[in-house]
Design a protein around this motif. Structure first.
Motif, PDB file in Angstrom:
ATOM      1  N   ARG A 247       0.831  -1.202   0.000  1.00 33.38           N
ATOM      2  CA  ARG A 247       0.000   0.000   0.000  1.00 33.38           C
ATOM      3  C   ARG A 247       0.872   1.261   0.000  1.00 33.38           C
ATOM      4  N   ALA A 248       1.946   1.243   0.780  1.00 35.37           N
ATOM      5  CA  ALA A 248       2.848   2.395   0.831  1.00 35.37           C
ATOM      6  C   ALA A 248       3.514   2.614  -0.520  1.00 35.37           C
ATOM      7  N   PHE A 249       3.882   1.525  -1.196  1.00 37.66           N
ATOM      8  CA  PHE A 249       4.491   1.637  -2.529  1.00 37.66           C
ATOM      9  C   PHE A 249       3.511   2.272  -3.514  1.00 37.66           C
ATOM     10  N   SER A 250       2.252   1.813  -3.472  1.00 40.50           N
ATOM     11  CA  SER A 250       1.234   2.383  -4.356  1.00 40.50           C
ATOM     12  C   SER A 250       1.040   3.869  -4.075  1.00 40.50           C
TER      13      SER A 250
ATOM     14  N   GLU B 142     -17.736  -6.991 -12.127  1.00 33.10           N
ATOM     15  CA  GLU B 142     -16.776  -7.078 -13.230  1.00 33.10           C
ATOM     16  C   GLU B 142     -15.890  -5.842 -13.262  1.00 33.10           C
ATOM     17  N   ALA B 143     -15.192  -5.584 -12.180  1.00 29.93           N
ATOM     18  CA  ALA B 143     -14.319  -4.402 -12.118  1.00 29.93           C
ATOM     19  C   ALA B 143     -13.049  -4.636 -12.913  1.00 29.93           C
ATOM     20  N   SER B 144     -12.613  -3.626 -13.619  1.00 28.58           N
ATOM     21  CA  SER B 144     -11.348  -3.664 -14.355  1.00 28.58           C
ATOM     22  C   SER B 144     -10.516  -2.468 -13.935  1.00 28.58           C
ATOM     23  N   ALA B 145      -9.254  -2.473 -14.354  1.00 27.96           N
ATOM     24  CA  ALA B 145      -8.370  -1.359 -13.991  1.00 27.96           C
ATOM     25  C   ALA B 145      -8.918  -0.039 -14.522  1.00 27.96           C
ATOM     26  N   LEU B 146      -9.499  -0.064 -15.728  1.00 22.85           N
ATOM     27  CA  LEU B 146     -10.036   1.161 -16.322  1.00 22.85           C
ATOM     28  C   LEU B 146     -11.255   1.652 -15.541  1.00 22.85           C
ATOM     29  N   ASN B 147     -12.138   0.721 -15.137  1.00 26.30           N
ATOM     30  CA  ASN B 147     -13.308   1.108 -14.350  1.00 26.30           C
ATOM     31  C   ASN B 147     -12.904   1.690 -13.002  1.00 26.30           C
ATOM     32  N   ILE B 148     -11.930   1.054 -12.369  1.00 28.09           N
ATOM     33  CA  ILE B 148     -11.448   1.522 -11.066  1.00 28.09           C
ATOM     34  C   ILE B 148     -10.806   2.905 -11.208  1.00 28.09           C
TER      35      ILE B 148
ATOM     36  N   VAL C 210      -5.534   9.225  -5.588  1.00 31.76           N
ATOM     37  CA  VAL C 210      -6.438   8.143  -5.191  1.00 31.76           C
ATOM     38  C   VAL C 210      -6.590   7.112  -6.304  1.00 31.76           C
ATOM     39  N   SER C 211      -6.790   7.565  -7.547  1.00 31.53           N
ATOM     40  CA  SER C 211      -6.995   6.616  -8.643  1.00 31.53           C
ATOM     41  C   SER C 211      -5.730   5.800  -8.915  1.00 31.53           C
TER      42      SER C 211
ATOM     43  N   VAL D 268      -2.964   0.664  -8.771  1.00 31.31           N
ATOM     44  CA  VAL D 268      -1.765  -0.124  -8.460  1.00 31.31           C
ATOM     45  C   VAL D 268      -2.106  -1.231  -7.471  1.00 31.31           C
ATOM     46  N   LYS D 269      -2.938  -0.931  -6.476  1.00 32.79           N
ATOM     47  CA  LYS D 269      -3.406  -1.969  -5.552  1.00 32.79           C
ATOM     48  C   LYS D 269      -4.123  -3.087  -6.308  1.00 32.79           C
TER      49      LYS D 269
END
Length: 402
Positions: A42-45, A301-307, A385-386, A391-392
């Motif tokens: 989390r710290a890295f992200s 159905e979450a994806s990186a783009l949606n997140i 935040v995004s 990254v998470k």
């Protein structure tokens, strides 16, 4: 199943996850934490998010700080203006001789095209002091670029990076931990208070991060507020700025011990906390329900783009609202940090500073720099935040596949 549902969409509230998994047996293996990420990941992200944001939005931070510092009385005129006015006392011929000998000394004295120029024996163009006064956000951009160079818009970026990486690296992971633990606690003991968890968690996490990294924030504000023009020299960095603050205390006060002298590095932290704690509370209380609603439209159905899209949109709105609401506290924080009298600086309080600003400039004074502050905060919070959540998500997917 409840924890599995939360792992798929970790922004669901505890009440939502309980309603989803109420009829499922407890035989399902629980997850230790949502998305199975530790504090290091989390710290890295968070550090990556802070690095990206600090570079992109730093010019707006410089503009905001200059407007607030000017309202506080910091004189923005060329440092040679007073020298020239004093030299003119000896007559134009002597002044012309000095200017010819030290011509390079005046090479960076540039006026705005709208300013009236007054030549000295045809050798040097001297601008009136008001040519260096800032009249608005765009005017600050224009004058910094023309008079100090384009790169000066990133003045304090090293301090911003030195501040943002550890601060956000502490702030966001601690927010996650506090939020998860408080949501579990309130769901068991006081379900009606669960809605206030983001506000409390954000305030606690921000207080911890602020107290830890405050001296770097002090250095960054002073680096951005004061115009430093040196002949071929490099403006002072973070450490040199902080050493300058400490040495100024030691030379102006003989009765203070070394330990008391170092207290000046936390000058204005009360104003910083008074700004950041409400900012974080408002921001997270707005952000959490917004992004849950947006992600609820996507479903499981979450994806990186949606997140990315949901978090950036929610964070942009939340950051802009929080920045506008806390602008008077930001003005007070800046004024306390740029105070050069160490005795006065340590005696000032946030309340006294706000009253002083109100008496001097009214409502307009309290909201000095609100434009660039809001323009900076929306994208900055959105990026942080995004990026952090994406990254998470990527790290979680990698762990899940292994």
């Amino acid at each position: 199943m409840v924890e599995l549902e939360r792992a798929q969409n970790p922004w669901m509230s505890t009440e939502q996850t309980q309603s989803v998994g109420a009829d499922v047996s407890a035989a399902q293996p629980p997850s230790t934490s949502h998305w199975q990420l530790g504090v290091a990941e989390r710290a890295f992200s968070a550090a990556g998010a802070a690095f990206l944001s600090a570079i992109i939005v730093n010019p707006l931070d410089v503009v905001k700080t200059r407007l607030q510092a000017q309202a506080a009385g910091v004189p923005y005129s060329h440092p040679l203006s007073n020298v020239i006015s004093r030299m003119s006392y000896f007559g134009p011929s002597m002044l012309a001789d000095i200017c010819n000998v030290r011509g390079t000394m005046f090479a960076d004295l540039r006026c705005s095209p709208s300013c009236t120029r007054a030549g000295i024996q045809g050798t040097v163009s001297i601008c009136p002091p008001d040519c260096f006064q800032y009249k608005g956000t765009l005017d600050v951009f224009y004058k910094i670029i023309r008079q100090e160079g384009f790169a000066r818009l990133w003045r304090g970026t090293n301090a911003g990076l030195a501040l943002a990486v550890p601060t956000v690296g502490i702030y966001l992971p601690c927010y996650d931990v506090f939020r998860n633990q408080l949501e579990e606690f309130t769901a068991r003991n006081a379900p009606s208070t669960t809605a206030y968890v983001p506000l409390v968690a954000g305030s606690l996490a921000r207080s911890l991060a602020c107290a830890t990294c405050y001296p770097i924030e002090l250095a960054r504000t002073r680096m951005q507020a004061f115009k430093v023009i040196q002949n071929g020299g490099k403006p002072p960095g973070v450490l040199k700025t902080l050493f300058g603050v400490i040495s100024h205390v030691k030379t102006t006060s003989n009765v203070q011990s070394n330990l008391q002298g170092y207290r000046v590095l936390w000058t204005g932290m009360g104003a910083q906390l008074a700004r950041d704690v409400p900012f974080s509370g408002i921001c997270w209380a707005t952000l959490e329900p917004l992004r849950r609603k947006l992600l609820g439209l996507v479903g499981d159905e979450a994806s990186a783009l949606n997140i990315l899209g949901a978090n950036f949109s929610a964070a942009f709105v939340a950051g802009s609202l929080a920045a506008a609401a806390t602008c008077p506290l930001d003005v007070a924080k800046t004024r306390r940090q740029i105070e050069n009298d160490p005795i006065r600086a340590m005696k000032m309080t946030t309340r006294q500073t706000l009253l002083e600003i109100w008496r001097g400039g009214g409502l307009k004074g309290l909201f000095t720099g609100v434009g660039p502050r809001v323009a900076r905060a929306g994208p900055s919070v959105g990026i942080v935040v995004s990026f952090y959540e994406v990254v998470k998500y990527v790290l979680h997917q990698r762990y899940a596949a292994s």
